[in-house]
Design an enzyme around this catalytic site. Structure first.
Site, mmCIF file in Angstrom:
data_model
loop_
_atom_site.group_PDB
_atom_site.id
_atom_site.type_symbol
_atom_site.label_atom_id
_atom_site.label_comp_id
_atom_site.label_asym_id
_atom_site.label_seq_id
_atom_site.Cartn_x
_atom_site.Cartn_y
_atom_site.Cartn_z
ATOM 1 N N ARG A 74 0.866 -1.173 0.000
ATOM 2 C CA ARG A 74 0.000 0.000 0.000
ATOM 3 C C ARG A 74 0.901 1.219 0.000
ATOM 4 N NH1 ARG A 74 -5.789 1.030 1.079
ATOM 5 N NH2 ARG A 74 -5.833 -1.150 0.518
ATOM 6 N N VAL A 75 0.793 1.964 -1.052
ATOM 7 C CA VAL A 75 1.596 3.182 -1.142
ATOM 8 C C VAL A 75 1.327 4.031 0.097
ATOM 9 C CG1 VAL A 75 -0.107 4.518 -2.481
ATOM 10 C CG2 VAL A 75 2.314 5.036 -2.714
ATOM 11 N N HIS A 76 2.376 4.617 0.658
ATOM 12 C CA HIS A 76 2.196 5.453 1.848
ATOM 13 C C HIS A 76 3.259 6.547 1.884
ATOM 14 C CE1 HIS A 76 4.717 2.003 3.009
ATOM 15 N NE2 HIS A 76 5.335 2.816 3.863
ATOM 16 N N LEU A 77 2.802 7.687 2.321
ATOM 17 C CA LEU A 77 3.640 8.871 2.443
ATOM 18 C C LEU A 77 4.061 8.998 3.906
ATOM 19 C CD1 LEU A 77 4.732 11.513 1.141
ATOM 20 C CD2 LEU A 77 2.533 12.566 1.708
#
Length: 178
Positions: free
Chosen positions: A93-96
């Site tokens: 899951r892409v996460h910043l």
């Protein structure tokens, strides 16, 4: 659920949300690598930055806005934070990351941890946004480049000090905070 999918389980539980909107949530990192470490995740299932395309630019703008909001809500100074993506993410899951620059944490234990957060492997939001805007995608980094960056000597992120090991670096970082 596999370890790499742990973020998905965390965001499903609304009690973990500091801030949320229709397209994203902000949670605390369960293994923070600094005094303040938050993750901004989309609700859409996007595995990593390498799955992004130009249609995701508005989503990235919303993630960035939530990053700014969490520092404001917590009463923290924006300039004391890095707002970045991993070029070699370990979690699905892409996460910043919204992480304070002090890097004082019991969870920061290995050279690999340090270098994944304090070399070019930690890519600023603006770099990802601009590359996506210009190229329409994010190119995966060659394994040799990633391996070289992970093997970088332990260099302080605030001065020219170079440590021989993590305990020495962590003690040095504490001196910066005093």
């Amino acid at each position: 659920m596999a370890w790499a999918n742990g973020l998905i389980k965390t965001i499903i539980d609304r009690s973990n949300h500091f801030i949320s909107c229709d397209v994203a949530v902000v949670i605390a990192d369960k293994y923070p690598k600094a005094r303040h470490h938050y993750l901004v995740l989309p609700t859409e299932d996007i595995p990593s930055i390498y799955s992004l395309n130009r249609t995701h630019l508005p989503l990235l703008e919303e993630l960035h806005l939530l990053a700014l909001n969490i520092t404001e809500v917590r009463g923290l100074q924006w300039d004391n934070f890095k707002v970045v993506f991993h070029a070699k993410p370990s979690m699905q899951r892409v996460h910043l990351h919204v992480i304070s620059k002090d890097f004082i944490s019991d969870c920061l234990k290995t050279k690999k941890h340090w270098n994944s957060f304090n070399t070019d492997l930690f890519v600023p939001y603006e770099t990802i946004y601009n590359q996506l805007s210009n190229d329409g995608c994010i190119q995966r980094w060659p394994k040799e480049v990633v391996d070289d960056l992970l093997a970088t000597p332990l260099k302080c992120n605030q001065c020219s000090f170079e440590a021989n090991n993590m305990p020495t670096l962590k003690q040095h970082l504490l001196e910066h905070s005093e």
